[in-house]
Scaffold this motif. Structure first.
Motif, PDB file in Angstrom:
ATOM      1  N   TYR A  22       5.453   5.049  -7.249  1.00  0.00           N
ATOM      2  CA  TYR A  22       5.306   5.568  -5.884  1.00  0.00           C
ATOM      3  C   TYR A  22       3.842   5.842  -5.559  1.00  0.00           C
ATOM      4  O   TYR A  22       3.324   5.426  -4.523  1.00  0.00           O
ATOM      5  CB  TYR A  22       6.153   6.843  -5.780  1.00  0.00           C
ATOM      6  N   TYR A  23       3.158   6.540  -6.459  1.00  0.00           N
ATOM      7  CA  TYR A  23       1.771   6.891  -6.183  1.00  0.00           C
ATOM      8  C   TYR A  23       0.817   5.723  -6.360  1.00  0.00           C
ATOM      9  O   TYR A  23      -0.185   5.625  -5.657  1.00  0.00           O
ATOM     10  CB  TYR A  23       1.330   8.071  -7.055  1.00  0.00           C
ATOM     11  N   ASP A  25       1.419   2.641  -5.571  1.00  0.00           N
ATOM     12  CA  ASP A  25       1.519   1.875  -4.317  1.00  0.00           C
ATOM     13  C   ASP A  25       0.755   2.559  -3.203  1.00  0.00           C
ATOM     14  O   ASP A  25      -0.020   1.928  -2.466  1.00  0.00           O
ATOM     15  CB  ASP A  25       2.984   1.713  -3.916  1.00  0.00           C
ATOM     16  N   ILE A  26       0.953   3.872  -3.050  1.00  0.00           N
ATOM     17  CA  ILE A  26       0.291   4.607  -1.978  1.00  0.00           C
ATOM     18  C   ILE A  26      -1.226   4.559  -2.131  1.00  0.00           C
ATOM     19  O   ILE A  26      -1.962   4.359  -1.149  1.00  0.00           O
ATOM     20  CB  ILE A  26       0.790   6.064  -1.933  1.00  0.00           C
ATOM     21  N   TRP A  29      -2.439   1.090  -1.062  1.00  0.00           N
ATOM     22  CA  TRP A  29      -2.397   0.918   0.392  1.00  0.00           C
ATOM     23  C   TRP A  29      -3.478   1.750   1.073  1.00  0.00           C
ATOM     24  O   TRP A  29      -4.093   1.302   2.038  1.00  0.00           O
ATOM     25  CB  TRP A  29      -1.018   1.320   0.913  1.00  0.00           C
ATOM     26  N   GLN A  30      -3.698   2.959   0.579  1.00  0.00           N
ATOM     27  CA  GLN A  30      -4.724   3.814   1.169  1.00  0.00           C
ATOM     28  C   GLN A  30      -6.111   3.216   0.980  1.00  0.00           C
ATOM     29  O   GLN A  30      -6.955   3.264   1.883  1.00  0.00           O
ATOM     30  CB  GLN A  30      -4.657   5.206   0.546  1.00  0.00           C
ATOM     31  N   LEU A 112       0.603   3.918   4.925  1.00  0.00           N
ATOM     32  CA  LEU A 112       1.045   4.441   3.633  1.00  0.00           C
ATOM     33  C   LEU A 112       2.553   4.370   3.439  1.00  0.00           C
ATOM     34  O   LEU A 112       3.053   4.777   2.390  1.00  0.00           O
ATOM     35  CB  LEU A 112       0.578   5.890   3.467  1.00  0.00           C
ATOM     36  N   ALA A 132       1.765  10.630   3.541  1.00  0.00           N
ATOM     37  CA  ALA A 132       2.610  10.296   2.390  1.00  0.00           C
ATOM     38  C   ALA A 132       1.951  10.615   1.062  1.00  0.00           C
ATOM     39  O   ALA A 132       2.643  10.871   0.069  1.00  0.00           O
ATOM     40  CB  ALA A 132       2.975   8.808   2.446  1.00  0.00           C
ATOM     41  N   ASP A 133       0.622  10.610   1.014  1.00  0.00           N
ATOM     42  CA  ASP A 133      -0.056  10.893  -0.253  1.00  0.00           C
ATOM     43  C   ASP A 133      -0.012  12.369  -0.614  1.00  0.00           C
ATOM     44  O   ASP A 133      -0.410  12.732  -1.726  1.00  0.00           O
ATOM     45  CB  ASP A 133      -1.506  10.404  -0.198  1.00  0.00           C
ATOM     46  N   ARG A 220      10.891   0.633   0.443  1.00  0.00           N
ATOM     47  CA  ARG A 220      10.044   0.368  -0.711  1.00  0.00           C
ATOM     48  C   ARG A 220      10.865  -0.244  -1.832  1.00  0.00           C
ATOM     49  O   ARG A 220      11.948   0.208  -2.152  1.00  0.00           O
ATOM     50  CB  ARG A 220       9.387   1.660  -1.195  1.00  0.00           C
ATOM     51  N   SER A 233       7.512   1.466   2.949  1.00  0.00           N
ATOM     52  CA  SER A 233       6.356   0.741   2.417  1.00  0.00           C
ATOM     53  C   SER A 233       5.387   0.465   3.562  1.00  0.00           C
ATOM     54  O   SER A 233       5.745   0.514   4.739  1.00  0.00           O
ATOM     55  CB  SER A 233       6.791  -0.574   1.765  1.00  0.00           C
ATOM     56  N   SER A 234       4.169   0.172   3.206  1.00  0.00           N
ATOM     57  CA  SER A 234       3.144  -0.099   4.210  1.00  0.00           C
ATOM     58  C   SER A 234       3.521  -1.324   5.038  1.00  0.00           C
ATOM     59  O   SER A 234       4.172  -2.252   4.548  1.00  0.00           O
ATOM     60  CB  SER A 234       1.797  -0.326   3.518  1.00  0.00           C
TER      61      SER A 234
END
Length: 454
Positions: A22-23, A25-26, A29-30, A112, A132-133, A220, A233-234
């Motif tokens: 999860y993190y 991916d975030i 994307w960030q 995100l 989301a982060d 996601r 998901s982004s």
């Protein structure tokens, strides 16, 4: 201890919840949204090598900004069946600066994969927007996320802290826990820093938490059984290769002007030299030297100053960027030309429907999710307002969202349409004048009578 570290530790207390994927991916994307990406560094030329940072078009941020403006425009309102409820909710939103903050939140949510709208009480009912982060789901069912952990940085007395909060459903109640940490990870005295904030509280009579998770993009695709299936998901999650290609072409276009700068070849005798302070001889060509010099040479070509500038390939790069941006639009659910920087501007809402049906369907899809999130936010505001004694128990909690069109129509389009309708006999002359000048029908009739009298 940072926000991410606390959230990972909080999630690890909940058995069966996977947070690593999860993190990761975030964070990826960030990074892309902020102009990064693992492709942004490329090898330098020359013997020594090394890397350099590529120029970036920022297409990911542009895409998320376009979707945010498309789905939520100025003038979007909440309508209420109860006037007292309407006045109360609007006051809470105004005090929380919701209208100014929500478009930026929405843009980051598209980047995100989602975000959280949280309602809380600090002496007054407030609305907070959590990216989301800074959120980890800790409980869910088949319909919604029922528990979550939040973290935010605060400053007090010149020192930084991390405020950590969890919300969990316990039967028919919501249990809220708060913890305060120093930035080095040690627990801080919450009563000294945030007096009045309880470490643990229970709100009775609530069957849902005081937050709403807004999911952007598609679902996601998790790698483990512990992944939450309700996370988003982004919007550019499936287009990272396209974003890489866009930056590659844009970087090449930027380099085209660097490498294609004007180059003049001059005879070696025309190059002068000077010694610098380090004893090194520096050569240069003096463009202001107009003194005639006599020299002997058997080859006339040796006396010629030659322009050796290469041709810039601008059109090829621009065409490639346009094709790649259209491909990105297709992957994100927008119609061709939605991210064009040259033409294709949509002028009326009817054109969005007829000429850009893919954009219209994407807009309608996201607006349904935004509408649901805002309506549930209004319910949470009303429930917390009743518990705080700021709303009567019989006040309505329902609200509905009315989206503003927000698509500009220029004077030329409006005039052309009115003239065509009048010429076809479908509207009167007064109605045409009303549409062309943007005046009332009565004023248009007065203008028509004045013209006839003249």
């Amino acid at each position: 201890m940072g926000v991410k570290d606390w959230l990972l530790r909080t999630g690890s207390r909940n058995q069966g919840i996977s947070l690593t994927g999860y993190y990761s991916d975030i964070q990826r994307w960030q990074d892309i949204y902020n102009g990064g990406g693992d492709w942004r560094y490329t090898r330098k030329g020359g013997i020594q090598g090394g890397t350099r940072k590529m120029a970036s078009l920022g297409a990911a941020k542009a895409l998320c900004g376009e979707l945010s403006r498309l789905c939520f425009t100025e003038g979007t309102t909440l309508c209420y069946s109860d006037d007292e409820t309407g006045r109360y909710v609007e006051r809470v939103l105004r005090d929380s600066r919701f209208t100014e903050r929500f478009p930026e939140f929405l843009e980051k949510a598209f980047a995100l994969g989602g975000g959280v709208i949280r309602v809380f009480f600090d002496g007054n009912v407030r609305v907070d927007l959590v990216t989301a982060d800074c959120f980890v789901p800790t409980g869910w069912n088949s319909r919604e996320i029922t528990g979550g952990a939040f973290a935010s940085r605060i400053m007090s007395g010149g020192r930084g802290y991390v405020l950590a909060e969890t919300q969990e459903l316990d039967g028919g109640d919501v249990v809220i826990e708060n913890r305060l940490y120093r930035e080095d990870g040690a627990r801080a005295d919450m009563n000294a820093v945030l007096p009045g904030l309880s470490e643990r509280s229970r709100i009775e009579g609530l069957d849902s938490p005081l937050f709403v998770y807004f999911r952007a993009g598609g679902s996601r695709r998790g790698d483990t059984a512990g992944d939450c299936p309700l996370l988003g998901s982004s919007v550019f999650a499936g287009a990272e290769d396209t974003l890489k290609s866009i930056d590659t072409v844009f970087d090449s276009l930027s380099r085209e002007f660097v490498l294609g700068k004007k180059r003049i070849i001059v005879p070696s005798y025309a190059v002068r030299g000077e010694w610098d302070s380090d004893g090194n001889k520096k050569h240069y060509f003096d463009v202001n030297d107009e003194v005639f010099q006599a020299m002997s040479t058997s080859d006339a070509e040796e006396l010629r100053i030659t322009d050796n500038t290469g041709e810039l390939r601008v059109q090829e790069h621009v065409q490639a960027l346009g094709e790649l941006l259209d491909l990105l639009c297709m992957q994100a659910g927008l119609s061709e030309g939605a991210l064009s920087y040259k033409d294709g501007t949509i002028r009326t809402a009817a054109e969005v429907v007829s000429r850009n049906s893919r954009t219209y369907r994407t807009q309608a899809h996201f607006r349904r999710m935004i509408s649901d999130a805002l309506e549930r936010m209004a319910v949470n505001i009303c429930r917390l307002g009743k518990l705080a004694g700021e709303l009567p128990d019989n006040a309505s909690e329902s609200a509905s969202v009315v989206f503003a069109d927000g698509v500009a129509e220029d004077d030329g389009t409006r005039t052309d349409r009115a003239v065509k309708l009048y010429s076809a006999g479908l509207i009167s002359r007064a109605r045409a004048l009303s549409q062309i000048y943007g005046i009332s029908l009565e004023d248009a009739r007065t203008m028509e009578r004045t013209d006839n009298d003249g």
